[in-house]
Motif scaffolding. Sequence first.
Motif, mmCIF file in Angstrom:
data_model
loop_
_atom_site.group_PDB
_atom_site.id
_atom_site.type_symbol
_atom_site.label_atom_id
_atom_site.label_comp_id
_atom_site.label_asym_id
_atom_site.label_seq_id
_atom_site.Cartn_x
_atom_site.Cartn_y
_atom_site.Cartn_z
ATOM 1 N N GLU A 241 20.421 1.802 8.138
ATOM 2 C CA GLU A 241 20.562 3.228 7.835
ATOM 3 C C GLU A 241 19.521 3.732 6.849
ATOM 4 O OE1 GLU A 241 22.724 5.111 9.509
ATOM 5 O OE2 GLU A 241 23.164 3.260 10.591
ATOM 6 N N LEU A 242 18.566 2.876 6.451
ATOM 7 C CA LEU A 242 17.617 3.217 5.389
ATOM 8 C C LEU A 242 16.735 4.398 5.784
ATOM 9 C CD1 LEU A 242 16.960 2.071 2.561
ATOM 10 C CD2 LEU A 242 15.048 0.841 3.613
ATOM 11 N N ARG A 243 16.672 5.395 4.895
ATOM 12 C CA ARG A 243 15.819 6.571 5.090
ATOM 13 C C ARG A 243 14.667 6.630 4.092
ATOM 14 N NH1 ARG A 243 20.465 6.807 8.328
ATOM 15 N NH2 ARG A 243 20.509 8.725 9.551
ATOM 16 N N PHE A 244 14.908 6.169 2.870
ATOM 17 C CA PHE A 244 13.927 6.286 1.783
ATOM 18 C C PHE A 244 13.678 4.903 1.201
ATOM 19 C CE2 PHE A 244 12.843 6.415 -2.660
ATOM 20 C CZ PHE A 244 11.987 7.493 -2.820
ATOM 21 N N LEU A 245 12.399 4.515 1.131
ATOM 22 C CA LEU A 245 12.041 3.216 0.564
ATOM 23 C C LEU A 245 10.782 3.370 -0.276
ATOM 24 C CD1 LEU A 245 12.451 0.143 0.355
ATOM 25 C CD2 LEU A 245 11.098 -0.096 2.449
ATOM 26 N N ASP A 246 10.883 3.014 -1.560
ATOM 27 C CA ASP A 246 9.734 3.075 -2.472
ATOM 28 C C ASP A 246 9.359 1.650 -2.864
ATOM 29 O OD1 ASP A 246 7.857 3.482 -4.492
ATOM 30 O OD2 ASP A 246 8.853 5.321 -5.181
ATOM 31 N N LEU A 247 8.177 1.226 -2.417
ATOM 32 C CA LEU A 247 7.678 -0.117 -2.705
ATOM 33 C C LEU A 247 6.381 -0.056 -3.515
ATOM 34 C CD1 LEU A 247 8.284 -1.743 0.797
ATOM 35 C CD2 LEU A 247 9.593 -2.142 -1.280
ATOM 36 N N CYS A 248 6.182 1.007 -4.248
ATOM 37 C CA CYS A 248 4.959 1.166 -5.037
ATOM 38 C C CYS A 248 4.732 -0.055 -5.933
ATOM 39 C CB CYS A 248 5.055 2.420 -5.903
ATOM 40 S SG CYS A 248 3.645 2.666 -6.998
ATOM 41 N N THR A 273 2.165 2.693 -2.041
ATOM 42 C CA THR A 273 1.114 2.783 -3.051
ATOM 43 C C THR A 273 0.866 1.427 -3.716
ATOM 44 O OG1 THR A 273 1.612 5.100 -3.517
ATOM 45 C CG2 THR A 273 0.506 3.859 -5.257
ATOM 46 N N TRP A 274 -0.416 1.041 -3.769
ATOM 47 C CA TRP A 274 -0.840 -0.208 -4.406
ATOM 48 C C TRP A 274 -0.208 -1.458 -3.796
ATOM 49 C CZ3 TRP A 274 -5.191 0.400 -6.486
ATOM 50 C CH2 TRP A 274 -5.499 1.508 -7.276
ATOM 51 N N CYS A 275 0.195 -1.379 -2.544
ATOM 52 C CA CYS A 275 0.614 -2.598 -1.832
ATOM 53 C C CYS A 275 -0.656 -3.225 -1.268
ATOM 54 C CB CYS A 275 1.612 -2.258 -0.729
ATOM 55 S SG CYS A 275 3.188 -1.635 -1.350
ATOM 56 N N LEU A 296 4.466 9.426 3.706
ATOM 57 C CA LEU A 296 3.847 8.099 3.689
ATOM 58 C C LEU A 296 2.720 8.086 2.674
ATOM 59 C CD1 LEU A 296 3.511 5.229 4.853
ATOM 60 C CD2 LEU A 296 1.912 6.204 6.523
ATOM 61 N N SER A 297 2.775 7.145 1.744
ATOM 62 C CA SER A 297 1.690 6.962 0.781
ATOM 63 C C SER A 297 1.064 5.593 0.988
ATOM 64 C CB SER A 297 2.189 7.093 -0.656
ATOM 65 O OG SER A 297 1.112 6.814 -1.555
ATOM 66 N N LEU A 298 -0.246 5.609 1.227
ATOM 67 C CA LEU A 298 -1.047 4.393 1.339
ATOM 68 C C LEU A 298 -2.051 4.319 0.189
ATOM 69 C CD1 LEU A 298 -1.792 4.605 5.187
ATOM 70 C CD2 LEU A 298 0.034 3.327 4.057
ATOM 71 N N LEU A 323 1.031 12.945 3.411
ATOM 72 C CA LEU A 323 0.244 11.736 3.665
ATOM 73 C C LEU A 323 -0.766 11.562 2.546
ATOM 74 C CD1 LEU A 323 -0.645 9.400 5.537
ATOM 75 C CD2 LEU A 323 -2.208 11.023 6.637
ATOM 76 N N ASP A 324 -0.708 10.405 1.870
ATOM 77 C CA ASP A 324 -1.639 10.128 0.782
ATOM 78 C C ASP A 324 -2.483 8.912 1.145
ATOM 79 O OD1 ASP A 324 -3.036 9.778 -1.535
ATOM 80 O OD2 ASP A 324 -1.305 9.907 -2.866
#
Length: 353
Positions: A241-248, A273-275, A296-298, A323-324
């Motif tokens: 059910e995951l909608r939001f995931l922050d892995l910065c 970010t910074w992955c 989406l942030s890259l 988009l970043d």
Amino acid sequence: MESKKVMEEEEEMWRREIVTSVMRIVSTRLPQRDLISLLLVSPWLYRTLVSYPSIWLNIDLRERTNAGDRLLAALSLPRYRQVKHINLEFSQGVEDTHLQLVKSQCHDALSSLECLNLNGCQKISDSGIEAITSICPKLKVISIYWNVRVTDDCIRHLVKNCRNIIDLNLSGCKSITDKGMQLVAESYQDLESLNITRCVKITDDGLLHVLHKCSSLQTLNLYALSGFTDEAYKKISLLAELRFLDLCGAQNLSDEGLGHIAKCNKLESLNLTWCVRITDAGVITIANSCTSLEFLSLFGIVGVTDRCLEALSHTCPATLTTLDVNGCIGIKRRSREELLQMFPRLICFKVHS
């Protein structure tokens, strides 16, 4: 005389019915400070407003001074007997003693409380959390952002006293460990939102407890936690059910780990970010599976190129709004117009500066 009397009666009826109805509607949309100011306008307006319990469900002391004393004063008033939301975010003058006094003097006032915001209340410790949660049996949402004094004992008190938590923010609580996460996992299997940003003592073991037990999670914030490995990241795939995931800052996340996360195909917001280990392969897997992505942030990932952008433009053109790719040296610099051709709904082109 008779016509005057009729006019007075009509005016009185208008005042009682129309004005009262209007005030009831308007007051629900006013900031609490303005609402309290209205009480001073007239005795009639005071009586009218306090007669509606539905407009006294919030106590907002955000950034206020002497907030502990203000909270005690508010909870002593009958109109706040059904309060559901208390906001003490970044307020000053809130200590354990205030919460202990709330327990001893106003123990019935919080029986309906559902949401408690203690963000930035640095003088509150485990004992304060124990006191306040012991009288909040219906609490669903609690936020304790940036409190370095609370420990796993805080979690122990919380799970004992409040069985219905669905939203838990422990961001910046640097003393919380895997033991705390195990308690959360065992007690809150219906948890929908968890924020453990900068909880640096939590390891793979603690996160795995949560991922195996809390399958209802829709929001998971792991910002600035570089110690996790792919062993834990792969199990994020259990969160259907995951909608939001922050892995910065997830420096150990690989394309393989991201490939498992792609199984969370309801994802709408993903911060990578910074992955730094991620390449096109991982992002393309996300693009092909998570077709509802809006954010989406890259940022800062040098291993991605135009290939992943092309893939995203084919799978997420109707959904992606943010988009970043700042700092992604492998992605060609494009004008705003060119990006809009690829992603027509794009409104934010860069999150970081």
